[in-house]
Design an enzyme around this catalytic site. Structure first.
Site, PDB file in Angstrom:
ATOM      1  CE  LYS A  79      33.013  48.783  44.272  1.00 54.06           C
ATOM      2  NZ  LYS A  79      33.078  47.472  43.593  1.00 54.06           N
ATOM      3  CB  SER A 155      34.432  48.034  40.278  1.00 49.80           C
ATOM      4  OG  SER A 155      33.738  47.122  41.110  1.00 49.80           O
ATOM      5  CB  SER A 179      34.803  44.296  41.436  1.00 49.90           C
ATOM      6  OG  SER A 179      34.435  44.528  40.108  1.00 49.90           O
TER       7      SER A 179
END
Length: 468
Positions: A79, A155, A179
């Site tokens: 990420k 996220s 997330s």
């Protein structure tokens, strides 16, 4: 057989037996990433040259019978909140510049590098990871692999979409209010938010001790393997835990027989869970009972801590952007700019009052787990909704926390929590079941999740892209 369909454990077994090589697996994963990118937008960038160099080095180690570690040659994505040496980390924001040395790995990335993993690229995130869906001013909208008109969640939405579509079996996500679990549930994969401190974090998150780092994978076995690698101390994180007392992979063998499981359909709140979601979760809970767990429908003594969470979360956002000049503030996602303004109005006493709520919540959950080994809830009350929206259209909700009441409480308490795919709704969209254990009992979460996979209750998140 397509190598992109295989788990990390199966890839490693194939390398060991000489059935295929890290170069072949990496090349196929990169090709899959390139193919899915136009439709789902899972990647900020692919690191193709570096990936193939690392894959060739891994292939030579396997040829000599000297693998570097537990994940030598396995394709991994990261990420774009976490540092990856040699590549910019822009956190979904136009306020950051690609210029710079970028000469440091985040702790879990460093552990993966030591164990020979192959980095395919950086995955998308909303700006600074601030919300439960993935779209940003920098990279646009990340879409759901099951229906590109829907959100992938956030996220860590890019990571979830990449794993679900076979662009690497492992990904590193971050979770400050759900997330990892939100996008994993929406995309139909496994996601684990470990106990806070189990996976060290550096640089420290602006959202403080709400933010965890953890595995996003096809199944619980791969997550346990990944946690065995990344769950090691790092001197840059003063809050990191000492090494785990044993292997998480070995702990999978325990099953659920005799475990005390609390099933809470609504977490004691007035949560309107979609009927198809509730039914899929209830069926999976029944399977846990069939496997020998003692299941009781009950609720922990929780009141909705959303206001305390907002105080901590919005204050963190305000601190993050505190020194931004006006020209940079204008570049921010409007929703992020809004919560920053709200966060800047909180006082120190407001913040400490939220900490008091957090400590009370943690105390109550500690007592709850004296009676129950595991708590089971839906991961989310809904399935994936329209891409590009922070909340479901027509819901009347203002912020993403309105549709994530099952996830953010366990960031406040720092407990391990995972989502397991247990079905689909009438539109073919995945449903997730959440497993929660007491702090430091990540092994129980992984054991129960693995038992569901072994029993066939958990569903594979792999979605074949068009033309594959």
């Amino acid at each position: 057989m397509q190598l992109t369909d295989l788990s990390a454990a199966r890839l490693l077994d194939g390398y060991r037996k000489g059935e295929f090589s890290p170069v072949e697996a990496t090349a196929e994963a990169l090709e899959r990433a390139r193919r899915i990118q136009p439709e789902v937008n899972a990647f900020v960038r692919l690191t193709e040259e570096d990936a193939l160099v690392r894959a060739r080095e891994s292939q030579e180690r396997w040829r000599r019978g000297e693998p570097a570690g537990l994940l030598d040659g396995v394709p991994v994505t990261v990420k774009d909140i976490l540092l990856l040496r040699g590549h910019p980390t822009l956190r979904g924001s136009r306020t950051l510049s690609e210029q710079g040395a970028w000469d440091e790995d985040a702790p879990p990335v460093a552990r993966l590098r030591e164990h020979g993993a192959v980095f395919l690229g950086k995955t998308t995130t909303p700006e600074y990871g601030w919300k439960g869906v993935t779209d940003s001013p920098l990279t646009g909208i990340t879409r759901n692999p099951h229906d590109p008109a829907r959100t992938a969640g956030g996220s860590s939405g890019g990571s979830a979409a990449a794993v679900a579509l076979g662009a690497g079996p492992l990904s590193l996500g971050t979770d400050g209010g759900g997330s990892i679990r939100i996008p994993a549930a929406f995309c139909g994969i496994f996601g684990l938010k470990p106990t806070y401190g189990r996976v060290p974090l550096y640089p420290a998150s602006a959202f403080g001790t709400l933010s965890h780092t953890g595995p996003m994978t096809r199944d619980a076995a791969d997550a346990a393997l990944l946690l065995d690698v990344i769950g090691a101390p790092d001197p840059r994180d003063w809050s990191a835990l000492p090494p785990a007392p044993g292997s998480f992979s070995e702990a999978l063998k325990g099953g659920v027989r005799g475990l005390r499981v609390a099933y809470s359909p609504t977490l004691g709140g007035q949560v309107a869970v979609r009927p198809e979601v509730a039914a899929a979760v209830r069926r999976a809970v029944a399977r846990l009972a069939d496997l020998g767990a003692y299941v009781e429908e009950t609720d922990p003594d929780l009141s909705d801590p959303v206001e305390a969470f907002h105080t901590l979360w919005f204050s963190g956002a305000a601190r993050l952007t505190q020194r931004f000049p006006p020209r940079l503030r204008q570049l921010l996602d409007p929703g992020l700019r809004e919560i920053c303004a709200q966060g800047s109005r909180y006082s120190a006493l407001d913040y400490l009052a939220a900490v008091d709520v957090r400590m009370g919540l943690g105390r109550r959950m500690g007592r709850f787990h004296e009676t129950y080994d595991l708590l089971v809830t839906p991961t989310l009350p809904v399935t994936a909704f329209d891409a590009g929206a922070e909340v479901p259209r027509g819901s009347g909700l203002r912020r993403w926390t309105g549709w994530t009441p099952f996830t953010y409480p366990f960031n406040l308490t720092q407990q391990p929590a995972a989502t397991v795919p247990v079905g689909t709704d009438g539109d073919g969209l995945p449903v997730g079941l959440q497993l929660v254990a007491a702090r430091h009992r990540d092994d129980l979460v992984l054991r129960a999740a693995h038992a569901l996979y072994e029993a066939g209750q958990a569903l594979s998140g792999l979605v074949r892209p068009a033309g594959s």
